[in-house]
Scaffold this motif. Structure first.
Motif, mmCIF file in Angstrom:
data_model
loop_
_atom_site.group_PDB
_atom_site.id
_atom_site.type_symbol
_atom_site.label_atom_id
_atom_site.label_comp_id
_atom_site.label_asym_id
_atom_site.label_seq_id
_atom_site.Cartn_x
_atom_site.Cartn_y
_atom_site.Cartn_z
ATOM 1 N N GLN A 139 45.073 31.644 47.692
ATOM 2 C CA GLN A 139 46.039 32.722 47.885
ATOM 3 C C GLN A 139 45.590 33.997 47.175
ATOM 4 O O GLN A 139 45.751 35.107 47.705
ATOM 5 N N GLU A 140 45.008 33.845 45.997
ATOM 6 C CA GLU A 140 44.511 35.012 45.265
ATOM 7 C C GLU A 140 43.436 35.730 46.073
ATOM 8 O O GLU A 140 43.372 36.960 46.100
ATOM 9 N N GLY A 141 42.602 34.945 46.751
ATOM 10 C CA GLY A 141 41.579 35.541 47.600
ATOM 11 C C GLY A 141 42.194 36.345 48.730
ATOM 12 O O GLY A 141 41.753 37.463 49.033
ATOM 13 N N TYR A 142 43.228 35.782 49.356
ATOM 14 C CA TYR A 142 43.927 36.520 50.412
ATOM 15 C C TYR A 142 44.512 37.823 49.853
ATOM 16 O O TYR A 142 44.369 38.895 50.450
ATOM 17 N N ASP A 143 45.167 37.711 48.702
ATOM 18 C CA ASP A 143 45.845 38.869 48.113
ATOM 19 C C ASP A 143 44.870 39.971 47.707
ATOM 20 O O ASP A 143 45.092 41.156 47.997
ATOM 21 N N CYS A 144 43.789 39.580 47.040
ATOM 22 C CA CYS A 144 42.895 40.594 46.478
ATOM 23 C C CYS A 144 41.959 41.220 47.508
ATOM 24 O O CYS A 144 41.588 42.387 47.387
ATOM 25 N N ASN A 145 41.588 40.464 48.523
ATOM 26 C CA ASN A 145 40.757 41.051 49.579
ATOM 27 C C ASN A 145 41.540 42.053 50.426
ATOM 28 O O ASN A 145 40.959 42.970 51.005
ATOM 29 N N THR A 146 42.860 41.857 50.481
ATOM 30 C CA THR A 146 43.686 42.714 51.336
ATOM 31 C C THR A 146 44.509 43.736 50.559
ATOM 32 O O THR A 146 45.252 44.520 51.155
ATOM 33 N N GLY A 147 44.391 43.716 49.230
ATOM 34 C CA GLY A 147 45.089 44.713 48.423
ATOM 35 C C GLY A 147 46.570 44.460 48.245
ATOM 36 O O GLY A 147 47.344 45.395 48.001
ATOM 37 N N ALA A 148 46.985 43.207 48.338
ATOM 38 C CA ALA A 148 48.402 42.874 48.174
ATOM 39 C C ALA A 148 48.856 43.144 46.741
ATOM 40 O O ALA A 148 48.064 43.075 45.796
ATOM 41 N N ALA A 149 50.144 43.426 46.586
ATOM 42 C CA ALA A 149 50.697 43.734 45.266
ATOM 43 C C ALA A 149 50.540 42.567 44.298
ATOM 44 O O ALA A 149 50.449 42.761 43.085
ATOM 45 N N ALA A 150 50.490 41.345 44.835
ATOM 46 C CA ALA A 150 50.389 40.154 43.989
ATOM 47 C C ALA A 150 49.028 40.018 43.311
ATOM 48 O O ALA A 150 48.878 39.258 42.353
ATOM 49 N N CYS A 151 48.032 40.752 43.789
ATOM 50 C CA CYS A 151 46.688 40.670 43.207
ATOM 51 C C CYS A 151 46.676 41.295 41.815
ATOM 52 O O CYS A 151 47.098 42.437 41.627
ATOM 53 N N THR A 152 46.177 40.541 40.844
ATOM 54 C CA THR A 152 46.131 41.038 39.462
ATOM 55 C C THR A 152 44.736 41.514 39.060
ATOM 56 O O THR A 152 44.525 41.935 37.924
ATOM 57 N N GLN A 153 43.788 41.436 39.983
ATOM 58 C CA GLN A 153 42.429 41.893 39.690
ATOM 59 C C GLN A 153 42.384 43.425 39.675
ATOM 60 O O GLN A 153 43.165 44.083 40.371
ATOM 61 N N PRO A 154 41.476 44.010 38.892
ATOM 62 C CA PRO A 154 41.413 45.473 38.794
ATOM 63 C C PRO A 154 40.980 46.168 40.081
ATOM 64 O O PRO A 154 41.347 47.319 40.327
ATOM 65 N N VAL A 155 40.195 45.472 40.903
ATOM 66 C CA VAL A 155 39.729 46.059 42.160
ATOM 67 C C VAL A 155 40.365 45.313 43.325
ATOM 68 O O VAL A 155 40.353 44.083 43.363
ATOM 69 N N LYS A 156 40.919 46.061 44.267
ATOM 70 C CA LYS A 156 41.562 45.452 45.425
ATOM 71 C C LYS A 156 40.889 45.912 46.711
ATOM 72 O O LYS A 156 40.565 47.086 46.874
#
Length: 347
Positions: A276-293
């Motif tokens: 799920q984190e991969g889905y979120d961060c590759n697409t720039g979802a608000a749930a992504c906590t990584q610095p780069v989206k």
């Protein structure tokens, strides 16, 4: 009263554990881990060998670990090097060894496990068969884990599974290739590190990898669409050369065996979250906590997509695999994996 007894029990257990650790001989291990630029290695494997094992042994057992890619290895040769004793402890993707024996594909056929719960159940059901198989090559299986769901990253618009028709897709296993070909696409084989320029230059239209693995490798910079349908999981085998294992002190063996159960469980639990984190961060979802989206478009599979994937598994992927695996392999599959997912492979 119960709390007091529990505290006493915990204290006693800690004392015994500490005493056992003090009795262990100083032991230095050499480990070849998975791809060093991915989260499985950095968040689980490396800390396990460099922190968990030393801490659990009171500093008596230490390890040097490097990812196989940092050693100039491609991956498929790892099991052979472990069998011969050149590598002691090692981790690698089972799919790398499909060319050696189709049994290595049994738990990760394209379309077999739609979610991490099923993938884990399938893996655990078939693990005894792998333990028996690899024992014949002087290898002891310590555990089996997984990467996040393997999904499609495309530098082209895709709407559903049928959009793969006519597209060139980088695959990392034979079973992935057979699925893509069944969909009317063209399978292309290339190393993980070659995918970014290939997507960027349109050498391939799409590529399959773990949702978070693709994020870690910055595939979002060269892809526009992320298709959130688990194709497979890319399970990992953690193993050790049997002769090297037999030379270890029994206490060290027990320590590693015990700690490995926790490691494997932690990786499986994380796999669902990381998917799920991969889905979120590759697409720039608000749930992504990584610095780069990333800014990819998330394409969600429909019921029709799931049905088509299952149909292709039954009609193409499974029969082709059964045809190239021996009778014992197919029987083991039906007695274990088949019962988990309700499938029967026919020889």
């Amino acid at each position: 009263m119960h709390r007091a007894l529990s505290l006493v029990a915990l204290s006693a257990a800690a004392f015994v554990s500490s005493a056992q650790a003090q009795q262990l001989p100083a032991t230095q291990l050499k480990v070849v881990g998975g791809l060093s630029n991915l989260s499985l290695y950095n968040e689980f494997e490396k800390p396990f060998w460099t922190k968990t094992i030393p801490a659990a042994s009171g500093g008596k057992v230490t390890a040097d670990i490097k990812g196989f890619n940092d050693m100039g290895l491609k991956g498929p040769e790892l099991i052979r090097l472990m069998s011969s004793g050149v590598i002691e402890f090692g981790t690698s993707t089972l799919a790398y060894f499909a060319a050696d024996n189709p049994i290595n594909e049994a738990i990760d056929l394209a379309g077999l496990a739609p979610d991490v719960k099923t993938a884990r159940a399938v893996t655990e059901a078939f693990q005894p068969a792998y333990e028996k198989f690899y024992a014949g090559s002087n290898i002891k299986v310590l555990g089996m884990s997984t990467y996040p769901a393997q999904v499609l990253f495309c530098n082209a618009e895709i709407k559903d599974l049928t959009s793969i028709k006519g597209k060139k897709v980088r695959t990392s296993s034979r079973t992935q290739a057979e699925l893509i070909e069944a969909l009317g696409g063209a399978s292309v084989t290339m190393a993980f590190g070659e995918v970014v320029p290939a997507l960027q230059n349109k050498v391939v239209d799409c590529a399959i990898t773990g949702s978070l693995s693709g994020y870690s490798a910055k595939w979002y910079e060269v892809s526009t669409h992320l298709y959130a349908l688990p194709i497979n999981w890319n399970q990992q085998i953690h193993a050790v050369n049997k002769k090297a294992w037999d030379k270890l002190n029994p206490g060290v063996q027990q320590l590693i065996t015990t700690e490995f159960k926790t490691l494997v469980n932690d990786i499986w639990v994380a796999a669902g979250k990381q998917t799920q984190e991969g889905y979120d961060c590759n697409t720039g979802a608000a749930a992504c906590t990584q610095p780069v989206k990333g800014k990819m478009v998330l394409v969600k599979p429909t019921e029709a997509d799931h049905a088509l994937l299952k149909k292709l598994l039954n009609e193409s992927v499974l029969p082709k695999w059964a045809a190239r695996c021996n009778a014992q392999c197919v029987n083991d599959f039906n007695a274990t994996v088949g019962k988990v997912v309700g499938l029967t492979a026919k020889k």
